[in-house]
Structure formats: structure tokens, C-alpha cells
Design a protein around this motif. Sequence first.
Motif, PDB file in Angstrom:
ATOM      1  N   GLY A 223       0.801  -1.217   0.000  1.00 57.31           N
ATOM      2  CA  GLY A 223       0.000   0.000   0.000  1.00 57.31           C
ATOM      3  C   GLY A 223       0.833   1.265   0.000  1.00 57.31           C
ATOM      4  N   ASP A 224       2.075   1.195  -0.457  1.00 61.00           N
ATOM      5  CA  ASP A 224       2.958   2.359  -0.563  1.00 61.00           C
ATOM      6  C   ASP A 224       3.251   3.023   0.785  1.00 61.00           C
ATOM      7  N   TYR A 225       3.708   2.215   1.709  1.00 68.90           N
ATOM      8  CA  TYR A 225       4.168   2.688   3.014  1.00 68.90           C
ATOM      9  C   TYR A 225       5.673   2.471   3.109  1.00 68.90           C
ATOM     10  N   LEU A 226       6.350   3.403   3.779  1.00 68.86           N
ATOM     11  CA  LEU A 226       7.749   3.196   4.138  1.00 68.86           C
ATOM     12  C   LEU A 226       7.767   2.750   5.588  1.00 68.86           C
ATOM     13  N   ILE A 227       8.454   1.675   5.869  1.00 63.69           N
ATOM     14  CA  ILE A 227       8.581   1.163   7.232  1.00 63.69           C
ATOM     15  C   ILE A 227      10.026   1.380   7.659  1.00 63.69           C
ATOM     16  N   VAL A 228      10.223   2.114   8.767  1.00 66.73           N
ATOM     17  CA  VAL A 228      11.569   2.457   9.236  1.00 66.73           C
ATOM     18  C   VAL A 228      11.747   2.072  10.696  1.00 66.73           C
ATOM     19  N   LYS A 229      13.009   1.854  11.060  1.00 66.49           N
ATOM     20  CA  LYS A 229      13.358   1.523  12.449  1.00 66.49           C
ATOM     21  C   LYS A 229      13.933   2.767  13.112  1.00 66.49           C
ATOM     22  N   LEU A 230      13.283   3.195  14.194  1.00 69.45           N
ATOM     23  CA  LEU A 230      13.712   4.380  14.944  1.00 69.45           C
ATOM     24  C   LEU A 230      13.753   4.044  16.427  1.00 69.45           C
TER      25      LEU A 230
ATOM     26  N   TRP B  97       9.570   0.062  15.130  1.00 72.93           N
ATOM     27  CA  TRP B  97       9.238   0.133  13.709  1.00 72.93           C
ATOM     28  C   TRP B  97       7.939   0.893  13.517  1.00 72.93           C
ATOM     29  N   ILE B  98       7.938   1.817  12.547  1.00 74.00           N
ATOM     30  CA  ILE B  98       6.733   2.567  12.214  1.00 74.00           C
ATOM     31  C   ILE B  98       6.528   2.517  10.705  1.00 74.00           C
ATOM     32  N   GLU B  99       5.297   2.747  10.286  1.00 67.60           N
ATOM     33  CA  GLU B  99       5.020   2.840   8.861  1.00 67.60           C
ATOM     34  C   GLU B  99       4.459   4.220   8.556  1.00 67.60           C
ATOM     35  N   VAL B 100       4.974   4.786   7.461  1.00 69.35           N
ATOM     36  CA  VAL B 100       4.613   6.141   7.052  1.00 69.35           C
ATOM     37  C   VAL B 100       4.053   6.067   5.629  1.00 69.35           C
ATOM     38  N   PRO B 101       2.816   6.504   5.432  1.00 67.71           N
ATOM     39  CA  PRO B 101       2.223   6.404   4.097  1.00 67.71           C
ATOM     40  C   PRO B 101       2.833   7.415   3.129  1.00 67.71           C
ATOM     41  N   ALA B 102       2.757   7.078   1.852  1.00 70.68           N
ATOM     42  CA  ALA B 102       3.132   8.041   0.817  1.00 70.68           C
ATOM     43  C   ALA B 102       2.066   9.133   0.796  1.00 70.68           C
TER      44      ALA B 102
ATOM     45  N   GLU C 224       6.584   9.056  19.482  1.00 72.72           N
ATOM     46  CA  GLU C 224       6.296  10.469  19.228  1.00 72.72           C
ATOM     47  C   GLU C 224       5.602  10.652  17.870  1.00 72.72           C
ATOM     48  N   LEU C 225       6.123  10.001  16.847  1.00 77.10           N
ATOM     49  CA  LEU C 225       5.536  10.117  15.512  1.00 77.10           C
ATOM     50  C   LEU C 225       4.151   9.489  15.447  1.00 77.10           C
ATOM     51  N   ILE C 226       3.960   8.382  16.154  1.00 82.61           N
ATOM     52  CA  ILE C 226       2.647   7.731  16.207  1.00 82.61           C
ATOM     53  C   ILE C 226       1.649   8.638  16.935  1.00 82.61           C
TER      54      ILE C 226
ATOM     55  N   ARG D 150       9.973  13.751   3.215  1.00 79.48           N
ATOM     56  CA  ARG D 150       9.625  13.118   4.505  1.00 79.48           C
ATOM     57  C   ARG D 150      10.327  11.771   4.661  1.00 79.48           C
ATOM     58  N   TRP D 151      10.238  10.938   3.626  1.00 79.27           N
ATOM     59  CA  TRP D 151      10.832   9.610   3.699  1.00 79.27           C
ATOM     60  C   TRP D 151      12.355   9.681   3.776  1.00 79.27           C
ATOM     61  N   THR D 152      12.963  10.626   3.077  1.00 80.66           N
ATOM     62  CA  THR D 152      14.422  10.755   3.132  1.00 80.66           C
ATOM     63  C   THR D 152      14.867  11.135   4.535  1.00 80.66           C
ATOM     64  N   GLU D 153      14.183  12.085   5.141  1.00 77.86           N
ATOM     65  CA  GLU D 153      14.544  12.504   6.501  1.00 77.86           C
ATOM     66  C   GLU D 153      14.363  11.368   7.499  1.00 77.86           C
ATOM     67  N   LEU D 154      13.262  10.643   7.401  1.00 80.44           N
ATOM     68  CA  LEU D 154      13.036   9.524   8.327  1.00 80.44           C
ATOM     69  C   LEU D 154      14.042   8.396   8.090  1.00 80.44           C
TER      70      LEU D 154
END
Length: 114
Positions: free
Chosen positions: A48-55, A82-87, A62-64, A97-101
Amino acid sequence: MPPSQTVLDLLHRIAAELQVDGPLTVGTMFRSPGLRTGSKIVAFLGSGDYLIVKLPQPRAAELIAAGAAEPVTMGRRTMREWIEVPAAADLEATAHRWTELTREALEYVRSLPG
């Protein structure tokens, strides 16, 4: 649903941009395209076009809480780091946004032992 070609291209663009910060490779993680440094997973594309990152857990929470991301659940377990961020509808906004995360995730993952 596999990630769209647009976000796959974006993942490669992010990898190329962050390559100056040290080795970062594009490969497959959990049957999805993703980024790793050495043997450590940094980020990958979810369905579904999400980026999943480990922070770090506090940053993920905080982001959630801000509504900027959703928690990632694998099976019945919610992953704390792990969080998922939609496009977004705007590709350039998504790229920024995705580059910074991903940069945050890369710094975090590199700081972990082992």
C-alpha cells in the motif's frame, strides 16, 4: 499488494542520496524492497505504498502520537521501534519526509551494537 513503481523508484532515489553517509544497499527484506547497512535493516516498503523504518522507541512513539505514522504489527506483535509512514499525494513531499526519516533510521541502526 506490492509497492508501486513510483515508491520503488523513490526508495532507490533515497538510497542514492544517503549513500554519501556510508554504505547503504537496496535489497529484499521480508519479501519487500528495502535498505540495509551491512547486515542491519534500516527501512523497507510495506504494502500500500508505506515506508517502514526503524527508529528509537521514544521517537517512534512520538511520531505515532502526532499522527504522522502508524505502529507496525507482525503477526500479533506490535514492533516498538518500527513505524510505517504512508506516501503522500505529492511525490516531492513524500520524498522529503521519507528521506529525513530514513536518515534518522540509518543513524539509529548504525549506533546499535553488533
